[in-house]
Enzyme design. Structure first.
Site, PDB file in Angstrom:
ATOM      1  N   ASP A   7      10.895   0.367  -3.522  1.00 46.88           N
ATOM      2  CA  ASP A   7      12.187   0.632  -4.141  1.00 46.88           C
ATOM      3  C   ASP A   7      12.925   1.611  -3.240  1.00 46.88           C
ATOM      4  O   ASP A   7      12.460   1.916  -2.133  1.00 46.88           O
ATOM      5  CB  ASP A   7      12.032   1.133  -5.585  1.00 46.88           C
ATOM      6  CG  ASP A   7      11.484   2.542  -5.688  1.00 46.88           C
ATOM      7  OD1 ASP A   7      11.128   3.156  -4.648  1.00 46.88           O
ATOM      8  OD2 ASP A   7      11.398   3.054  -6.819  1.00 46.88           O
ATOM      9  N   HIS A   8      14.065   2.096  -3.709  1.00 53.80           N
ATOM     10  CA  HIS A   8      14.880   3.000  -2.893  1.00 53.80           C
ATOM     11  C   HIS A   8      14.125   4.266  -2.493  1.00 53.80           C
ATOM     12  O   HIS A   8      14.298   4.766  -1.388  1.00 53.80           O
ATOM     13  CB  HIS A   8      16.170   3.365  -3.646  1.00 53.80           C
ATOM     14  CG  HIS A   8      15.924   3.896  -5.022  1.00 53.80           C
ATOM     15  ND1 HIS A   8      15.617   3.062  -6.085  1.00 53.80           N
ATOM     16  CD2 HIS A   8      15.901   5.154  -5.517  1.00 53.80           C
ATOM     17  CE1 HIS A   8      15.434   3.790  -7.169  1.00 53.80           C
ATOM     18  NE2 HIS A   8      15.598   5.071  -6.847  1.00 53.80           N
ATOM     19  N   CYS A  64       6.888   3.405  -3.836  1.00 54.08           N
ATOM     20  CA  CYS A  64       8.007   3.949  -4.608  1.00 54.08           C
ATOM     21  C   CYS A  64       7.884   5.469  -4.550  1.00 54.08           C
ATOM     22  O   CYS A  64       7.121   5.993  -3.733  1.00 54.08           O
ATOM     23  CB  CYS A  64       8.028   3.410  -6.042  1.00 54.08           C
ATOM     24  SG  CYS A  64       6.658   3.899  -7.105  1.00 54.08           S
ATOM     25  N   GLY A  65       8.598   6.186  -5.375  1.00 53.24           N
ATOM     26  CA  GLY A  65       8.558   7.636  -5.318  1.00 53.24           C
ATOM     27  C   GLY A  65       7.162   8.200  -5.535  1.00 53.24           C
ATOM     28  O   GLY A  65       6.693   9.043  -4.784  1.00 53.24           O
ATOM     29  N   THR A  66       6.481   7.716  -6.580  1.00 51.55           N
ATOM     30  CA  THR A  66       5.138   8.199  -6.889  1.00 51.55           C
ATOM     31  C   THR A  66       4.054   7.147  -6.685  1.00 51.55           C
ATOM     32  O   THR A  66       2.884   7.484  -6.629  1.00 51.55           O
ATOM     33  CB  THR A  66       5.046   8.659  -8.354  1.00 51.55           C
ATOM     34  OG1 THR A  66       5.278   7.518  -9.202  1.00 51.55           O
ATOM     35  CG2 THR A  66       6.033   9.772  -8.656  1.00 51.55           C
ATOM     36  N   GLY A  67       4.415   5.886  -6.658  1.00 53.77           N
ATOM     37  CA  GLY A  67       3.443   4.800  -6.604  1.00 53.77           C
ATOM     38  C   GLY A  67       2.974   4.364  -7.977  1.00 53.77           C
ATOM     39  O   GLY A  67       2.374   3.301  -8.132  1.00 53.77           O
ATOM     40  N   GLY A  69       4.748   3.598 -10.909  1.00 53.86           N
ATOM     41  CA  GLY A  69       5.459   2.450 -11.479  1.00 53.86           C
ATOM     42  C   GLY A  69       5.102   1.152 -10.784  1.00 53.86           C
ATOM     43  O   GLY A  69       4.882   0.122 -11.429  1.00 53.86           O
ATOM     44  N   HIS A  97     -15.365  -1.361  -3.470  1.00 54.33           N
ATOM     45  CA  HIS A  97     -15.936  -1.503  -4.805  1.00 54.33           C
ATOM     46  C   HIS A  97     -15.107  -2.363  -5.743  1.00 54.33           C
ATOM     47  O   HIS A  97     -15.671  -3.052  -6.600  1.00 54.33           O
ATOM     48  CB  HIS A  97     -16.122  -0.134  -5.452  1.00 54.33           C
ATOM     49  CG  HIS A  97     -17.098   0.734  -4.726  1.00 54.33           C
ATOM     50  ND1 HIS A  97     -17.612   1.870  -5.292  1.00 54.33           N
ATOM     51  CD2 HIS A  97     -17.642   0.653  -3.490  1.00 54.33           C
ATOM     52  CE1 HIS A  97     -18.439   2.447  -4.441  1.00 54.33           C
ATOM     53  NE2 HIS A  97     -18.450   1.733  -3.330  1.00 54.33           N
ATOM     54  N   ASN A  98     -13.773  -2.294  -5.632  1.00 50.03           N
ATOM     55  CA  ASN A  98     -12.892  -2.989  -6.572  1.00 50.03           C
ATOM     56  C   ASN A  98     -12.216  -4.209  -5.982  1.00 50.03           C
ATOM     57  O   ASN A  98     -11.498  -4.906  -6.675  1.00 50.03           O
ATOM     58  CB  ASN A  98     -11.797  -2.040  -7.087  1.00 50.03           C
ATOM     59  CG  ASN A  98     -12.333  -0.724  -7.573  1.00 50.03           C
ATOM     60  OD1 ASN A  98     -12.005   0.318  -7.014  1.00 50.03           O
ATOM     61  ND2 ASN A  98     -13.188  -0.744  -8.588  1.00 50.03           N
ATOM     62  N   ARG A 132     -23.141  -6.126  -8.037  1.00 53.64           N
ATOM     63  CA  ARG A 132     -22.720  -5.216  -9.111  1.00 53.64           C
ATOM     64  C   ARG A 132     -21.215  -5.042  -9.133  1.00 53.64           C
ATOM     65  O   ARG A 132     -20.592  -4.948 -10.198  1.00 53.64           O
ATOM     66  CB  ARG A 132     -23.415  -3.869  -8.996  1.00 53.64           C
ATOM     67  CG  ARG A 132     -23.039  -3.094  -7.755  1.00 53.64           C
ATOM     68  CD  ARG A 132     -23.931  -1.866  -7.553  1.00 53.64           C
ATOM     69  NE  ARG A 132     -23.743  -1.368  -6.205  1.00 53.64           N
ATOM     70  CZ  ARG A 132     -23.319  -0.157  -5.917  1.00 53.64           C
ATOM     71  NH1 ARG A 132     -23.066   0.710  -6.882  1.00 53.64           N
ATOM     72  NH2 ARG A 132     -23.161   0.208  -4.670  1.00 53.64           N
ATOM     73  N   HIS A 133     -20.576  -5.039  -7.958  1.00 54.50           N
ATOM     74  CA  HIS A 133     -19.121  -4.901  -7.914  1.00 54.50           C
ATOM     75  C   HIS A 133     -18.445  -6.193  -8.350  1.00 54.50           C
ATOM     76  O   HIS A 133     -17.437  -6.151  -9.072  1.00 54.50           O
ATOM     77  CB  HIS A 133     -18.660  -4.482  -6.519  1.00 54.50           C
ATOM     78  CG  HIS A 133     -19.175  -3.140  -6.114  1.00 54.50           C
ATOM     79  ND1 HIS A 133     -19.050  -2.017  -6.902  1.00 54.50           N
ATOM     80  CD2 HIS A 133     -19.824  -2.735  -5.002  1.00 54.50           C
ATOM     81  CE1 HIS A 133     -19.588  -0.984  -6.299  1.00 54.50           C
ATOM     82  NE2 HIS A 133     -20.086  -1.386  -5.138  1.00 54.50           N
ATOM     83  N   ARG A 136     -18.630  -6.334 -12.122  1.00 57.01           N
ATOM     84  CA  ARG A 136     -17.694  -5.408 -12.759  1.00 57.01           C
ATOM     85  C   ARG A 136     -16.247  -5.909 -12.653  1.00 57.01           C
ATOM     86  O   ARG A 136     -15.464  -5.792 -13.612  1.00 57.01           O
ATOM     87  CB  ARG A 136     -17.842  -4.026 -12.162  1.00 57.01           C
ATOM     88  CG  ARG A 136     -19.180  -3.403 -12.509  1.00 57.01           C
ATOM     89  CD  ARG A 136     -19.461  -2.169 -11.702  1.00 57.01           C
ATOM     90  NE  ARG A 136     -20.800  -1.684 -11.995  1.00 57.01           N
ATOM     91  CZ  ARG A 136     -21.484  -0.873 -11.202  1.00 57.01           C
ATOM     92  NH1 ARG A 136     -20.941  -0.452 -10.050  1.00 57.01           N
ATOM     93  NH2 ARG A 136     -22.683  -0.483 -11.533  1.00 57.01           N
TER      94      ARG A 136
END
Length: 141
Positions: A7-8, A64-67, A69, A97-98, A132-133, A136
């Protein structure tokens, strides 16, 4: 290919990430936004998430500003495992792991040097394929 969007608030960092990854030899698909004018981040989160979920890109990056959203919006798309990372260990662990397929970054919370180190760790780390990953991850839905 890596799909990228912002975003901006993330526009300037997005440009630095594109330059960095292009110099490293990655093919980039820039899905916007294209300037610092105020815009709605969910549009760009969905565009990148759809690109990754549809198989057009292997990974995605959202800024974005914080990540926050961006990560919330991207995770609404089936097949997306978006992770907000503010350190290199988390970027590596979320890939191993994810099997995270979208990295979210906060341009107003990270300096560009650290952000690029996080990006490198994310794109360079493979999924472990440990049973295991996988088990999960399959529990997510």
């Amino acid at each position: 290919m890596i799909a990228i969007g912002c975003d901006h608030g993330g526009y300037e960092l997005k440009l630095e990430i594109i330059k960095h990854l292009t110099e490293r030899g990655f093919e980039i698909k820039d899905l916007g936004c294209n300037d610092t004018n105020s815009c709605d981040y969910p549009i760009y989160a969905k565009a990148v998430a759809d690109c990754v979920a549809g198989g057009e890109a292997e990974l995605g990056i959202l800024v974005c500003g914080t990540g926050i959203g961006m990560s919330m919006a991207a995770n609404k798309v089936d097949g997306i495992r978006a992770a907000l990372c503010a350190d290199c260990f988390s970027a590596q662990a979320t890939r191993e792991h994810n099997n995270a397929n979208v990295l979210c970054l906060g341009a107003r919370t990270l300096g560009p040097g650290l952000a690029l180190m996080i990006v490198d760790k994310f794109v360079d780390t493979p999924f472990s394929n440990d049973e295991r990953h996988i088990r999960r991850i399959n529990m997510y839905s």
